[in-house]
Design an enzyme around this catalytic site. Structure first.
Site, PDB file in Angstrom:
ATOM      1  N   GLN A 291      31.920  -7.542  35.712  1.00  0.00           N
ATOM      2  CA  GLN A 291      33.063  -7.918  34.885  1.00  0.00           C
ATOM      3  C   GLN A 291      34.322  -8.029  35.720  1.00  0.00           C
ATOM      4  O   GLN A 291      34.382  -7.583  36.854  1.00  0.00           O
ATOM      5  CB  GLN A 291      33.270  -6.851  33.798  1.00  0.00           C
ATOM      6  CG  GLN A 291      33.465  -5.444  34.355  1.00  0.00           C
ATOM      7  CD  GLN A 291      33.016  -4.343  33.413  1.00  0.00           C
ATOM      8  OE1 GLN A 291      32.960  -4.549  32.207  1.00  0.00           O
ATOM      9  NE2 GLN A 291      32.711  -3.173  33.947  1.00  0.00           N
TER      10      GLN A 291
ATOM     11  N   ASP B 119      30.635   5.256  24.772  1.00  0.00           N
ATOM     12  CA  ASP B 119      32.033   4.883  25.025  1.00  0.00           C
ATOM     13  C   ASP B 119      32.004   3.532  25.730  1.00  0.00           C
ATOM     14  O   ASP B 119      32.285   3.425  26.914  1.00  0.00           O
ATOM     15  CB  ASP B 119      32.656   5.979  25.908  1.00  0.00           C
ATOM     16  CG  ASP B 119      34.107   5.707  26.244  1.00  0.00           C
ATOM     17  OD1 ASP B 119      34.662   4.720  25.749  1.00  0.00           O
ATOM     18  OD2 ASP B 119      34.666   6.486  27.028  1.00  0.00           O
ATOM     19  N   SER B 120      31.656   2.522  24.969  1.00  0.00           N
ATOM     20  CA  SER B 120      31.333   1.226  25.579  1.00  0.00           C
ATOM     21  C   SER B 120      32.475   0.229  25.443  1.00  0.00           C
ATOM     22  O   SER B 120      33.458   0.477  24.757  1.00  0.00           O
ATOM     23  CB  SER B 120      30.113   0.643  24.860  1.00  0.00           C
ATOM     24  OG  SER B 120      30.463   0.334  23.524  1.00  0.00           O
ATOM     25  N   THR B 121      32.265  -0.922  26.064  1.00  0.00           N
ATOM     26  CA  THR B 121      33.134  -2.070  25.814  1.00  0.00           C
ATOM     27  C   THR B 121      32.672  -2.713  24.499  1.00  0.00           C
ATOM     28  O   THR B 121      31.849  -2.154  23.778  1.00  0.00           O
ATOM     29  CB  THR B 121      33.013  -3.081  26.974  1.00  0.00           C
ATOM     30  OG1 THR B 121      31.618  -3.352  27.174  1.00  0.00           O
ATOM     31  CG2 THR B 121      33.596  -2.531  28.271  1.00  0.00           C
ATOM     32  N   ASP B 122      33.157  -3.891  24.218  1.00  0.00           N
ATOM     33  CA  ASP B 122      32.785  -4.580  22.978  1.00  0.00           C
ATOM     34  C   ASP B 122      31.353  -5.145  23.084  1.00  0.00           C
ATOM     35  O   ASP B 122      30.809  -5.220  24.176  1.00  0.00           O
ATOM     36  CB  ASP B 122      33.796  -5.703  22.712  1.00  0.00           C
ATOM     37  CG  ASP B 122      35.200  -5.153  22.571  1.00  0.00           C
ATOM     38  OD1 ASP B 122      35.432  -4.384  21.631  1.00  0.00           O
ATOM     39  OD2 ASP B 122      36.043  -5.460  23.426  1.00  0.00           O
TER      40      ASP B 122
ATOM     41  N   ASP C 125      36.078   5.277  33.039  1.00  0.00           N
ATOM     42  CA  ASP C 125      37.469   5.671  33.290  1.00  0.00           C
ATOM     43  C   ASP C 125      37.643   7.186  33.334  1.00  0.00           C
ATOM     44  O   ASP C 125      38.679   7.683  33.775  1.00  0.00           O
ATOM     45  CB  ASP C 125      38.392   5.057  32.222  1.00  0.00           C
ATOM     46  CG  ASP C 125      37.909   5.394  30.822  1.00  0.00           C
ATOM     47  OD1 ASP C 125      38.067   6.548  30.406  1.00  0.00           O
ATOM     48  OD2 ASP C 125      37.361   4.502  30.149  1.00  0.00           O
TER      49      ASP C 125
ATOM     50  N   GLU D 221      27.101   4.860  33.661  1.00  0.00           N
ATOM     51  CA  GLU D 221      28.080   3.768  33.696  1.00  0.00           C
ATOM     52  C   GLU D 221      27.460   2.638  34.510  1.00  0.00           C
ATOM     53  O   GLU D 221      26.994   2.850  35.623  1.00  0.00           O
ATOM     54  CB  GLU D 221      29.389   4.293  34.339  1.00  0.00           C
ATOM     55  CG  GLU D 221      30.353   3.242  34.846  1.00  0.00           C
ATOM     56  CD  GLU D 221      30.919   2.337  33.742  1.00  0.00           C
ATOM     57  OE1 GLU D 221      31.552   2.859  32.820  1.00  0.00           O
ATOM     58  OE2 GLU D 221      30.711   1.095  33.842  1.00  0.00           O
TER      59      GLU D 221
ATOM     60  N   PRO E  38      28.705  -6.884  29.457  1.00  0.00           N
ATOM     61  CA  PRO E  38      27.847  -5.762  29.873  1.00  0.00           C
ATOM     62  C   PRO E  38      27.542  -4.754  28.761  1.00  0.00           C
ATOM     63  O   PRO E  38      26.552  -4.048  28.826  1.00  0.00           O
ATOM     64  CB  PRO E  38      28.641  -5.079  30.992  1.00  0.00           C
ATOM     65  CG  PRO E  38      29.854  -5.883  31.249  1.00  0.00           C
ATOM     66  CD  PRO E  38      29.939  -6.984  30.251  1.00  0.00           C
TER      67      PRO E  38
HETATM   68  N1  AG3 Z   1      36.265   1.612  25.289  1.00  0.00           N
HETATM   69  C1  AG3 Z   1      36.525   0.355  24.742  1.00  0.00           C
HETATM   70  C2  AG3 Z   1      36.864   0.338  23.312  1.00  0.00           C
HETATM   71  C3  AG3 Z   1      36.926  -1.041  22.803  1.00  0.00           C
HETATM   72  C4  AG3 Z   1      38.090  -1.817  23.273  1.00  0.00           C
HETATM   73  N2  AG3 Z   1      38.016  -3.144  22.756  1.00  0.00           N
HETATM   74  C5  AG3 Z   1      39.002  -3.998  22.780  1.00  0.00           C
HETATM   75  N3  AG3 Z   1      40.139  -3.689  23.285  1.00  0.00           N
HETATM   76  N4  AG3 Z   1      38.783  -5.170  22.279  1.00  0.00           N
HETATM   77  C6  AG3 Z   1      37.378   2.219  25.898  1.00  0.00           C
HETATM   78  C7  AG3 Z   1      37.009   3.012  27.056  1.00  0.00           C
HETATM   79  C8  AG3 Z   1      37.790   4.246  27.097  1.00  0.00           C
HETATM   80  N5  AG3 Z   1      37.085   5.282  27.725  1.00  0.00           N
END
Ligand code: AG3
Length: 283
Positions: A31, A155-158, A86, A106, A162
């Site tokens: 990414q 604790d993922s992205t959207d 993070d 991760e 990935p």
């Molecule tokens: N995790 C991502 C939450 C979703 C964010 N989505 C967005 N901004 N469209 C955050 C990681 C923090 N540890």
């Protein structure tokens, strides 16, 4: 010259933060990773153009993803955390002495390295001796696990790029198997407000409901995420997020938090009617 970071919150809505410097930018194997500095939010990490954390509001997300399940299940010893490069989730978990081991999975090691450099206050517990980091795909990692974890935090992205595999029925089924008898799964659950986020929210809820007997969604106010209204999913095999909350126990731990408290814990599961309706009936 003015510099602004802009994220599309829908195809016709944009959210901008004035930044004074771009501190880092790289296309990793998985990414695009960017770090900016802003007056209002401090440093900001974006992955593929979406805000993941800012120094000013990350405490809200990390309090809610960690302390809610930890106040429900007192004997958490073994935790699996997926995503979270993070370090914020790990930092909050490491405040509990009862936790014996944390597997952090991760996919992108680069995120950890970048955060160590630009967000040292978030990565403080990454080297805690209870933490084992695995730089691999969470979907693959959890497949081999049986009855091992008291708590899984996603604790993922959207659900694109990935993070996509972490919203699939297969993944939720594998999480169920990886949990102990009274285990809990908590995940970041998108937002109810804009259509695309709301669709992702409904899809995730439907899939989790198909696997876990206890299923609830709770909310928090996170200013830098789309619409500022963000959700988390609580899924349990037996434990109920409010009936099994032990306020006295959690308050006796003396963990100081800026967002979470046990009053808010009870309130955050009360959802607006339009959200309840979407979760019940889909959209
Ligand atoms: N995790 C991502 C939450 C979703 C964010 N989505 C967005 N901004 N469209 C955050 C990681 C923090 N540890």
């Amino acid at each position: 010259m003015e510099l602004w970071f802009t994220e599309n919150h829908s195809s016709s809505v944009r959210f901008s933060i004035k930044v004074d410097k771009q501190l880092y930018s790289e296309q990793s194997e998985y990414q695009r990773i960017d770090v900016f500095r802003s007056e209002e939010f401090g440093r900001l990490l974006a992955l593929d153009g979406y805000v993941m954390i800012t120094q000013k509001d990350e405490f809200i997300y990390h309090d809610m993803i960690v302390h809610v399940p930890m106040a429900v299940k007192k004997d958490v010893k073994n935790v699996l955390v997926i995503g979270a490069g993070d370090g914020g989730t790990i930092r909050e978990l490491c405040r509990y002495d009862s936790i014996e081991h944390i597997d952090l999975v991760e996919i992108d090691e680069k995120v950890v390295r970048v955060c160590e450099k630009y967000f040292p206050e978030m990565t403080v517990s990454m080297n805690d001796k209870r933490v084992s980091a695995h730089f691999t795909d969470g979907l693959r990692f959890v497949r081999r696990k049986q009855g091992e974890y008291d708590l899984i935090i996603v604790d993922s992205t959207d659900p694109f790029g990935p993070g996509e595999g972490l919203f699939t029925p297969e993944f939720y089924g594998n999480c169920y198997n990886a949990l102990t008898e009274t285990g809990i799964l908590v995940n970041q659950h998108e937002s109810p407000f804009y259509e695309n986020d709301a669709k992702a929210m409904c899809r995730a809820h439907e899939r989790i409901k198909a696997v876990f007997p206890v299923c609830a969604v709770y909310q928090a106010h996170i200013p830098t995420y789309a619409s500022g209204h963000w959700l988390f999913g609580f899924a349990g095999k037996t434990l109920h997020p409010i009936k099994d909350l032990d306020e006295e126990y959690w308050n006796s731990l003396g963990i100081k938090t800026r967002y979470y408290n046990t009053e808010l814990h009870k309130g955050c599961f009360a959802l607006p009617n339009y959200v309840k309706e979407m979760l019940e009936n889909g959209m």
